[in-house]
Structure formats: structure tokens, C-alpha cells
Design an enzyme around this catalytic site. Structure first.
Site, short mmCIF file in Angstrom:
data_model
loop_
_atom_site.label_atom_id
_atom_site.label_comp_id
_atom_site.label_asym_id
_atom_site.label_seq_id
_atom_site.Cartn_x
_atom_site.Cartn_y
_atom_site.Cartn_z
N SER A 173 0.86 -1.19 0.00
CA SER A 173 0.00 0.00 0.00
C SER A 173 0.89 1.23 0.00
CB SER A 173 -0.86 -0.02 1.26
OG SER A 173 -1.35 1.28 1.55
N TYR A 221 -1.63 -1.17 10.23
CA TYR A 221 -1.84 -1.51 8.82
C TYR A 221 -0.58 -1.17 8.00
CZ TYR A 221 -3.85 -1.30 4.10
OH TYR A 221 -4.10 -1.49 2.76
N1 LIG Z 1 -8.67 -0.36 -1.37
C1 LIG Z 1 -7.52 0.32 -1.41
O1 LIG Z 1 -7.49 1.54 -1.65
C2 LIG Z 1 -6.22 -0.40 -1.15
C3 LIG Z 1 -5.04 0.35 -1.22
C4 LIG Z 1 -3.82 -0.30 -0.97
C5 LIG Z 1 -3.80 -1.67 -0.70
N2 LIG Z 1 -4.98 -2.36 -0.65
C6 LIG Z 1 -4.90 -3.80 -0.35
O2 LIG Z 1 -5.64 -4.53 -1.29
C7 LIG Z 1 -6.16 -5.72 -0.67
C8 LIG Z 1 -7.64 -5.83 -0.89
O3 LIG Z 1 -8.24 -4.69 -0.25
P1 LIG Z 1 -9.76 -4.23 -0.48
O4 LIG Z 1 -9.74 -2.74 -0.41
O5 LIG Z 1 -10.35 -4.94 -1.64
O6 LIG Z 1 -10.38 -4.72 0.90
P2 LIG Z 1 -11.88 -5.20 1.30
O7 LIG Z 1 -12.03 -4.84 2.74
O8 LIG Z 1 -12.89 -4.68 0.32
O9 LIG Z 1 -11.75 -6.76 1.17
C9 LIG Z 1 -10.95 -7.48 2.04
C10 LIG Z 1 -11.53 -8.84 2.26
O10 LIG Z 1 -10.70 -9.51 3.24
C11 LIG Z 1 -11.55 -10.26 4.06
N3 LIG Z 1 -10.91 -10.55 5.33
C12 LIG Z 1 -10.66 -9.70 6.37
N4 LIG Z 1 -10.11 -10.37 7.38
C13 LIG Z 1 -9.97 -11.66 6.99
C14 LIG Z 1 -9.44 -12.83 7.61
N5 LIG Z 1 -8.98 -12.80 8.86
N6 LIG Z 1 -9.45 -13.98 6.89
C15 LIG Z 1 -9.96 -14.03 5.64
N7 LIG Z 1 -10.48 -12.96 5.03
C16 LIG Z 1 -10.48 -11.78 5.68
C17 LIG Z 1 -12.80 -9.40 4.23
O11 LIG Z 1 -13.92 -10.17 4.67
C18 LIG Z 1 -12.96 -8.83 2.82
O12 LIG Z 1 -13.79 -9.67 2.03
C19 LIG Z 1 -5.78 -5.62 0.82
O13 LIG Z 1 -4.63 -6.38 1.08
C20 LIG Z 1 -5.50 -4.14 0.99
O14 LIG Z 1 -4.60 -3.91 2.05
C21 LIG Z 1 -6.18 -1.77 -0.87
#
Ligand SMILES: NC(=O)c1ccc[n+]([C@@H]2O[C@H](COP(=O)([O-])OP(=O)(O)OC[C@H]3O[C@@H](n4cnc5c(N)ncnc54)[C@H](O)[C@@H]3O)[C@@H](O)[C@H]2O)c1
Length: 238
Positions: A135, A148
Site C-alpha cells: 500500500s 496496517y
Molecule cells: N482499497 C484500497 O485503496 C487499497 C489500497 C492499498 C492496498 N490495498 C490492499 O488490497 C487488498 C484488498 O483490499 P480491499 O480494499 O479490496 O479490501 P476489502 O475490505 O474490500 O476486502 C478485504 C476482504 O478480506 C476479508 N478478510 C478480512 N479479514 C480476513 C481474515 N482474517 N481472513 C480471511 N479474510 C479476511 C474481508 O472479509 C474482505 O472480504 C488488501 O490487502 C489491501 O490492504 C487496498
């Protein structure tokens, strides 16, 4: 040039594929002719071509058992996209040990257990692709996001080290910086005016915008390993 991928015969495990970026990817893998298997604490509604299992990635035994079942049902795992993560907003001064350990257990330990679970398949095939998410906060930091940001900061050195370990087995391990993406996690972590800040500074993408980079890293077209790919700015919505 058309942006199309053929996932025929692929079996891709997507942790955190119940929502957000992982859910978009799982559907895209299925549409490209592959099998996507979602491991998530909240796997979400059933989708065509997507197998979903309720698993907490922090639970190593459960992850190993779930992936063992995947191999029995679908055959060897060819790809892993490890997206499961949590992003609470808490100041260091107010952080209790349970919260700190939980963020680490999901965002960091959970990645390690998922990699351990899929590696035997990939090593036996002498082929496979693992994609982890870092991230922008790993570089910039952010108030009330220390846990995080720290776990996301661990992704690049972890991936580079694992990539070196499995190089001779022809398994690739890369990290995607997906940019700012409009998901449940993003909305929870960025209430109100914080959303405006991201709109102005980087733009906000959609989960579908991240599918192309992920399919590319999963595919044989991505011949690199121990590398990072960064999506730094989103197109404004028309
Ligand atoms: N959305 C952004 O702007 C962004 C930016 C940088 C990095 N990311 C990274 O991208 C990835 C996806 O993020 P997103 O925004 O789609 O998140 P999101 O919250 O929409 O989806 C994350 C999913 O992880 C699941 N989850 C949480 N804890 C869990 C556990 N203990 N075991 C199994 N599943 C679990 C949740 O139920 C959810 O379905 C993450 O690793 C996030 O850190 C996202």
C-alpha cells in the site's frame, strides 16, 4: 492490443476474495476460464465459477486444510492472490495488544500461511505465481494507521525473500501497490472529507481497475519475480 487473458486450467486461490479487489479478481479469473477459490471470513454471495470457503487466514491450520481441500477438488494451485487484510484506525497511544496482534495476524501472518499452503502445488508443477498487496501507506505512513502500514511495509521484503527461496522452483512472487481503490475497506478507513483528499491527490479507482494488473502478474507474461508493480493514479471517472 486487446487486454484479454486465458485462465483455462488455472486454479487461483484468492484470500479476501469475498469483497473488493479480490472479489473482482475472482470473477475475472472465472470469466477467463479458470477456477477461482475464495478464502474469506465473509465469502459473500455465490458467483458463477467461483468456489468460496469460509476461512480466517490468521488460523494457519485452517488455511492449510482449506487449500488441501482445494487441491483435492480442483487440482494443483497455480496462483495465489493474498488480499485478506484489515485496516482499523487507532492511534498508537490507544492501541491495545489484542488489536495490534490481530492486524498482524491477518495482514502478515495470514499471508505467510497462505504462501505455505500453496507452495507445495507450485513447487511440484515448477510453475506458479504469488501476488501480495502492499500500500502507498507503507511509504507515506498515516496517522492512526500504524498497524496496517507496518504490515504492508513488510510485504516487499517478505516477497523478495520468498522469491529468492523459490527461484529455482520457477515460482514467482511479486507485490502490487493497487493505488487508492473504492472498496468497503477504503470507505471504512476514509470517512467524510478524507475521501475528497484522495480524489484530489491520486484519484480513486474501482476494484475492476485492478483486475488487469493482477491477471498480468498471475500470467506467464509476467516473467519477473521479487518485483513490485505500482498503480499510482486512477483516471478520473467520466
Ligand atoms: N482499497 C484500497 O485503496 C487499497 C489500497 C492499498 C492496498 N490495498 C490492499 O488490497 C487488498 C484488498 O483490499 P480491499 O480494499 O479490496 O479490501 P476489502 O475490505 O474490500 O476486502 C478485504 C476482504 O478480506 C476479508 N478478510 C478480512 N479479514 C480476513 C481474515 N482474517 N481472513 C480471511 N479474510 C479476511 C474481508 O472479509 C474482505 O472480504 C488488501 O490487502 C489491501 O490492504 C487496498
Amino acid at each position: 492490443m486487446r487486454a484479454t487473458f486465458d485462465a483455462t486450467g488455472d486454479v487461483v486461490v484468492v484470500t479476501g476474495g469475498g469483497a473488493g479487489i479480490g472479489a473482482a479478481l475472482a470473477s475475472a479469473v472465472a470469466q477467463a476460464g479458470g477456477t477461482a477459490v475464495v478464502l474469506d471470513v465473509a465469502p459473500g454471495p455465490a458467483r458463477d465459477g467461483v468456489d468460496a470457503v469460509e476461512v480466517d487466514v490468521a488460523d494457519r491450520d485452517a488455511v492449510l486444510a482449506a487449500v488441501g481441500d482445494v487441491v483435492e477438488r480442483h487440482g494443483a494451485v497455480t496462483g495465489l492472490v493474498a488480499g485478506a487484510a484489515v485496516q482499523p484506525r487507532t492511534a498508537v497511544a490507544d492501541m491495545d495488544p489484542e488489536e495490534w496482534h490481530r492486524v498482524r495476524a491477518v495482514n502478515l501472518d495470514g499471508v505467510v500461511w497462505a504462501c505455505q499452503a500453496v507452495l507445495p502445488s507450485m513447487i511440484a508443477r515448477r510453475d506458479g505465481s504469488i501476488v501480495l498487496f502492499s500500500s502507498g501507506l507503507a511509504h507515506m505512513g498515516r496517522a492512526e494507521a500504524s498497524a496496517y502500514a507496518a504490515t504492508k511495509g513488510a510485504m516487499v521484503p517478505f516477497a523478495k525473500s520468498l522469491a529468492a527461496e523459490v527461484l529455482d522452483h520457477r515460482v514467482r512472487v511479486n507485490v502490487l501497490f493497487p493505488g487508492v481503490v473504492d472498496t468497503d475497506q477504503f470507505r471504512r478507513a476514509n470517512p467524510g472529507s478524507e475521501r475528497e483528499h484522495w480524489l484530489r491527490s491520486t484519484g480513486i479507482g474501482t476494484p475492476d481497475d485492478v483486475v488487469g494488473p493482477l491477471l498480468y502478474l498471475l500470467s506467464g507474461a509476467a516473467t519477473m519475480t521479487g518485483s513490485t508493480l505500482s498503480r499510482d493514479r486512477a483516471f478520473p471517472k467520466e
